[in-house]
Scaffold this active site. Structure first.
Site, PDB file in Angstrom:
ATOM      1  N   ASP A  69      -8.348  -5.184  -6.049  1.00  0.00           N
ATOM      2  CA  ASP A  69      -8.014  -4.154  -5.439  1.00  0.00           C
ATOM      3  C   ASP A  69      -8.981  -2.809  -6.178  1.00  0.00           C
ATOM      4  O   ASP A  69      -8.850  -2.775  -7.329  1.00  0.00           O
ATOM      5  CB  ASP A  69      -6.374  -3.601  -5.540  1.00  0.00           C
ATOM      6  N   HIS A  83      -8.161  -4.903  -1.629  1.00  0.00           N
ATOM      7  CA  HIS A  83      -6.674  -4.138  -1.316  1.00  0.00           C
ATOM      8  C   HIS A  83      -6.238  -4.676  -0.169  1.00  0.00           C
ATOM      9  O   HIS A  83      -4.883  -4.618  -0.198  1.00  0.00           O
ATOM     10  CB  HIS A  83      -7.076  -2.433  -0.887  1.00  0.00           C
ATOM     11  N   SER A 110       0.887  -1.189   0.070  1.00  0.00           N
ATOM     12  CA  SER A 110      -0.025  -0.184  -0.086  1.00  0.00           C
ATOM     13  C   SER A 110       0.813   1.445  -0.121  1.00  0.00           C
ATOM     14  O   SER A 110       1.474   1.612  -0.941  1.00  0.00           O
ATOM     15  CB  SER A 110      -1.109   0.111   1.052  1.00  0.00           C
TER      16      SER A 110
END
Length: 331
Positions: A277, A306, A126
């Site tokens: 995602d 995600h 991330s």
């Protein structure tokens, strides 16, 4: 062991500064005589250096017997200098804008202080992926390989809008008082987490009941869990990191812009977008890999959205990441 690296008054790319700045980090293993066995793990949104512990240890992705592992905390995450942990001059709502570039410049100073001469791999999930790209573009001669997981080289317009949505949920709480709250804005924090829950996972995650594998009994327990988790966060810290995320662009400070910055990356890259995602979509990674000198697109196949690839979540995703790590370190 967690340590603080003192940066003094740290100048930011915006022209502002962080007085008495500290970058907090953890190390595992020993640096070799050549200073060349470093693995760097930059932290992610609402994560800390400790969040990478499921990846560290004998039989795991990174064995301290072989590697010198540095896990470092983002400015704004409540551990390194943050609105909730800052000199009074910049505490709370007075905290200045911090970019991904600022974090990477500070991390470079830290690694230089530690004696690191070469980074074998930067792996990040991330927001950790945003930092991996920035590192590879800003210090190409220092980085051998990067592994961006469920991230990107910049914040896309759609990603920006998603973040505006969760931010608006927090700002709507009258207790927030433009960041000058006296008591935590609990209603806003819970609303922030509730909105975020719908973006963090894929449609398949809910449709197939995959949430049960992660310990949630129902869809409602997912919602309540995310609300409760974010209730524990500092509101100004959340917004400081969110702003860093929204401003992310590896080409922002590069004379050649985004394409030039990406083209200057010489590090070997395996780019692993989550296949489901919702806000770092695979299509963005496909375009970014085309700009790299030595990049490979290897989607992380998962219905977790995600959350696929977050350290310690599920072995199915970790196994795919392990394969990429082994390949990058072998080469």
């Amino acid at each position: 062991m967690r340590s603080d690296f003192d940066l003094g008054r740290f100048g930011l790319v915006s022209g502002s500064s962080l007085p008495s700045a500290q970058l907090t980090y953890e190390t595992h293993g020993e640096l070799d005589d050549e200073g060349s066995n470093c693995i760097l793990l930059p932290s992610y949104y609402t994560g800390t250096s400790s969040s990478y512990e499921p990846w560290i240890g004998p039989g795991r992705l990174f064995d301290p017997a072989e590697w010198f592992i540095v896990a470092v905390n983002l400015f704004g995450n409540g551990v390194s200098t943050s609105p909730s942990r800052a000199h009074p001059e910049i505490a709370g709502a007075a905290f200045p804008d911090v970019d991904i570039a600022d974090n990477v410049i500070a991390q470079h100073r830290l690694l230089t202080h530690l004696g690191v001469k070469r980074i074998r791999l930067i792996a990040g999930w991330s927001m950790g992926a945003l930092q991996a790209y920035e590192w590879a573009a800003r210090y190409p001669g220092l980085v051998d390989a990067i592994l961006p997981i469920a991230g990107a080289a910049r914040c896309s317009p759609h990603n920006f809008v998603f973040l505006e949505g969760v931010k608006a949920a927090l700002l709507a709480d009258p207790t927030f008082r433009q960041g000058r709250y006296i008591t935590p804005p609990v209603q806003g924090l819970r609303a922030f987490g509730t909105v975020y829950a719908g973006w963090a996972y894929s449609q398949e995650f809910f449709r197939h009941g995959t949430y049960r594998e992660l310990g949630y009994a129902s869809v409602d327990s997912v919602i309540q869990g995310w609300a409760a988790d974010h209730e524990q966060e500092d509101a100004n810290d959340l917004l400081a990191m969110l702003g860093t995320w929204q401003r992310a662009d590896v080409g922002k400070h590069h004379p050649g812009g985004f394409e030039g910055a990406m083209g200057d990356i010489t590090a070997r890259a395996i780019v692993m977008p989550g296949s489901t995602d919702l806000y770092f979509p695979q299509a963005d990674s496909e375009r970014e890999v085309e700009l790299l000198q030595d990049g490979e697109l290897r989607p992380l196949v998962s219905e977790l959205g995600h959350i696929a690839g977050r350290p310690g979540v599920r072995e199915a995703e970790t196994a795919q990441i392990r394969s990429a790590v082994q390949e990058l370190l072998r080469n």
